[in-house]
Design an enzyme around this catalytic site. Structure first.
Site, PDB file in Angstrom:
ATOM      1  N   ASP A  54      17.009  -0.445  -2.088  1.00 13.01           N
ATOM      2  CA  ASP A  54      17.390  -0.072  -3.555  1.00 13.01           C
ATOM      3  C   ASP A  54      18.904  -0.162  -3.639  1.00 13.01           C
ATOM      4  O   ASP A  54      19.474   0.745  -3.470  1.00 13.01           O
ATOM      5  CB  ASP A  54      16.672   1.072  -3.959  1.00 13.01           C
ATOM      6  CG  ASP A  54      16.881   1.242  -5.498  1.00 13.01           C
ATOM      7  OD1 ASP A  54      17.777   0.931  -5.995  1.00 13.01           O
ATOM      8  OD2 ASP A  54      15.911   2.002  -6.156  1.00 13.01           O
TER       9      ASP A  54
ATOM     10  N   LYS B  60      22.913  -1.846 -12.563  1.00 14.40           N
ATOM     11  CA  LYS B  60      24.124  -1.268 -12.954  1.00 14.40           C
ATOM     12  C   LYS B  60      25.501  -2.258 -12.673  1.00 14.40           C
ATOM     13  O   LYS B  60      25.603  -2.703 -13.734  1.00 14.40           O
ATOM     14  CB  LYS B  60      24.340   0.248 -11.816  1.00 14.40           C
ATOM     15  CG  LYS B  60      23.063   0.963 -11.965  1.00 14.40           C
ATOM     16  CD  LYS B  60      23.460   2.405 -11.866  1.00 14.40           C
ATOM     17  CE  LYS B  60      22.409   3.473 -11.642  1.00 14.40           C
ATOM     18  NZ  LYS B  60      22.278   4.177 -12.702  1.00 14.40           N
TER      19      LYS B  60
ATOM     20  N   TYR C 264      15.912   8.092  -5.086  1.00 15.96           N
ATOM     21  CA  TYR C 264      15.305   7.961  -6.650  1.00 15.96           C
ATOM     22  C   TYR C 264      15.110   6.357  -6.793  1.00 15.96           C
ATOM     23  O   TYR C 264      16.037   5.483  -6.562  1.00 15.96           O
ATOM     24  CB  TYR C 264      16.250   8.410  -7.388  1.00 15.96           C
ATOM     25  CG  TYR C 264      15.935   8.110  -9.137  1.00 15.96           C
ATOM     26  CD1 TYR C 264      14.912   8.744  -9.567  1.00 15.96           C
ATOM     27  CD2 TYR C 264      16.582   7.139  -9.812  1.00 15.96           C
ATOM     28  CE1 TYR C 264      14.665   8.730 -10.932  1.00 15.96           C
ATOM     29  CE2 TYR C 264      16.266   6.771 -11.235  1.00 15.96           C
ATOM     30  CZ  TYR C 264      15.260   7.575 -11.721  1.00 15.96           C
ATOM     31  OH  TYR C 264      14.978   7.487 -13.067  1.00 15.96           O
TER      32      TYR C 264
HETATM   33  C1  LIG Z   1      18.843   3.975  -6.733  1.00 18.40           C
HETATM   34  C2  LIG Z   1      18.281   3.873  -8.012  1.00 18.40           C
HETATM   35  N1  LIG Z   1      16.996   3.062  -8.234  1.00 18.40           N
HETATM   36  C3  LIG Z   1      16.580   2.810  -9.400  1.00 18.40           C
HETATM   37  C4  LIG Z   1      17.130   3.159 -10.453  1.00 18.40           C
HETATM   38  C5  LIG Z   1      16.548   3.031 -11.897  1.00 18.40           C
HETATM   39  O1  LIG Z   1      17.143   2.160 -12.581  1.00 18.40           O
HETATM   40  P1  LIG Z   1      17.230   2.409 -14.151  1.00 18.40           P
HETATM   41  O2  LIG Z   1      17.666   3.445 -14.562  1.00 18.40           O
HETATM   42  O3  LIG Z   1      18.211   1.096 -14.756  1.00 18.40           O
HETATM   43  O4  LIG Z   1      15.765   2.024 -14.544  1.00 18.40           O
HETATM   44  C6  LIG Z   1      18.360   4.148 -10.377  1.00 18.40           C
HETATM   45  C7  LIG Z   1      19.029   4.633 -11.695  1.00 18.40           C
HETATM   46  O5  LIG Z   1      19.848   5.611 -11.570  1.00 18.40           O
HETATM   47  C8  LIG Z   1      18.949   4.293  -9.208  1.00 18.40           C
HETATM   48  O6  LIG Z   1      20.152   4.921  -8.981  1.00 18.40           O
END
Ligand SMILES: Cc1ncc(COP(=O)(O)O)c(C=O)c1O
Length: 437
Positions: free
Chosen positions: A236, A264, A144
């Site tokens: 990521d 996070k 994701y």
């Molecule tokens: C691996 C990863 N990338 C990107 C995101 C997107 O981050 P945000 O929810 O702060 O937009 C998330 C959100 O859970 C994530 O787990």
């Protein structure tokens, strides 16, 4: 307050919320969660409006890695905010936050702050395209990278498809999708499309579906293939950053990407993200060749929260304690699974692991899933129901199976959580698994 008065508070709030907020929630991931209304959080616990306490292993989907309302973070933000919130210009705390970030993560040369992981991923993809002059992008099934049109994806055997109504199918046209942890398949994609690939983006541990850790050597192979084919490697680290180690997954696995995105756990619960990387790439933002903008980027509050969080993490690294708690929690959950004859599958790392029910006929302790294929066998729907039952017993976890351990979960939380899970499993009308329908 009597029990019925307490329940009435929740019902009234739910009615009010649904009147003014679509579905009563502000992020779709919460649609499947129980409609609990929280009044406060402190350290590893939350309290709802009925006065019930919860041991929190959701941590706001990850940000509350230092626990809720960590005093150093809240005081730093409160102090900073009295001098203004957003200047639309540079400020002292912003520079400090960037310096501390680079000191902590170590491998990047430069960093830009943002507000959400989703937007910082967009910056990384744009930068990679600008630097390579290529268009196509490579990712892994089940990973994701945010909720916007050009990254949100559902994965089926046929590849990646739009995941929501309103998402144009051609928004995903530039993606190539490879299976995670399959070095041969990865090499094939690179050999077929290597010249076209601007970037390859990966969750170094696939946290969003199943906390599947990278096989030994997979990330190193990815690193070499990306380098050999001139593609930018993006980690990521929105979940893994500052959680697996101060230097995130790059430190944990000993593999260095070209760019990485954080969020996070970076700011003790404040909405802050970061895009960091090699100077030759990141400098393109500095020259203005590549646009990266945002009114709230590096706001006073965000910078104060980053500085305070990174000070706390550097002064008193919580990683050994988190690993110990997570290891004992996992062992306790596995023992409860055996006690209640429930086929719990637990996988991932102690700081972030995934709990699910094995499929019909699977044994307790079924081995880890290596990729999305393994996950499809699991009864994730039953687990989501179980997470709601857990909420009723005072354990707050995500319906999609991920459990996050914070720096402040202690003995009392471990003991309370395991007693509560025990009670929830005893109350689960569908145990033992012989009654599986
Ligand atoms: C691996 C990863 N990338 C990107 C995101 C997107 O981050 P945000 O929810 O702060 O937009 C998330 C959100 O859970 C994530 O787990």
């Amino acid at each position: 307050m009597t029990a019925s008065q307490a329940a009435a508070r929740t019902t009234a709030l739910r009615t009010r919320a649904e009147r003014v907020i679509p579905g009563g929630v502000s992020s779709n991931v919460r649609l499947l969660a129980p409609r609990v209304f929280f009044e406060r959080g402190a350290g590893p616990r939350l309290w709802d409006v009925e006065g019930n306490d919860y041991v929190d292993y959701l941590l706001g989907q990850g940000p509350a890695f230092l626990g809720h309302a960590h005093p150093r973070v809240t005081e730093a933000v409160a102090r900073a905010v009295r001098s203004g919130m957003v200047y639309g210009a540079q400020h002292v705390l912003e520079v400090e936050a960037a310096e501390r970030f680079i000191e902590a993560v170590r491998w990047p040369d430069l960093v830009r702050f943002g507000v959400s992981g989703t937007e910082s991923v967009q910056g990384a993809l744009r930068l990679a395209r600008a630097a390579t002059g290529r268009r196509r992008l490579l990712r892994f099934a089940g990973h994701y990278h945010g909720w916007v049109d050009n990254v949100l994806m559902d994965f089926g055997p046929g590849g990646g498809v739009p995941a929501t109504l309103g998402q144009p199918a051609d928004a995903l046209a530039d993606w190539l999708v490879a299976p995670f942890n399959d070095t041969d398949a990865l090499a094939e994609v690179f050999s077929a499309h290597g010249e076209e690939i601007a970037a390859v983006i990966v969750e170094p541990m696939m946290c969003n579906q199943g906390a599947i850790v990278a096989d030994p050597g997979f990330l190193a192979a990815l690193r070499s293939l990306a380098t050999a084919h001139g593609a930018v490697l993006i980690f990521d680290e929105v979940i893994t950053g500052f959680r697996l180690a101060l230097g995130g997954a790059a430190e944990h696995y000993g593999v260095t990407p070209d760019l990485a995105v954080y969020g996070k756990a970076l700011a003790g619960g404040w909405p802050v993200s970061a895009l960091a990387g090699r100077a030759d790439l990141m400098a393109r933002f500095g020259t203005g060749e590549v646009n990266h903008s945002g009114t709230f980027n590096a706001s006073v509050m965000a910078a104060a929260a980053v500085v305070a969080t990174l000070e706390v993490l550097a002064e008193d690294p919580p990683y050994a304690g988190v690993a110990d708690h997570g290891t004992r929690l996992r062992a306790g959950l596995a023992a409860l699974g055996e006690k209640h004859q429930v086929p719990l599958r637990i996988q991932g790392l102690p700081a972030a692991f995934h709990v699910s029910f094995g499929g019909p006929g699977s044994a307790v302790g079924t081995g880890p899933a290596r990729d999305l294929g393994g996950l499809r066998e699991l009864d994730l729907v039953r687990y989501a129901e179980f997470s709601r039952l857990l909420a009723g017993h005072g354990v707050w976890v995500a319906g999609r199976g991920i459990w996050y351990v914070s720096a402040v979960h202690g003995e009392a939380e471990l003991s309370d959580a395991l007693h509560r899970v025990d009670a929830a499993l005893a109350a689960d009308s569908r145990t033992p698994p012989k009654t599986w329908a």
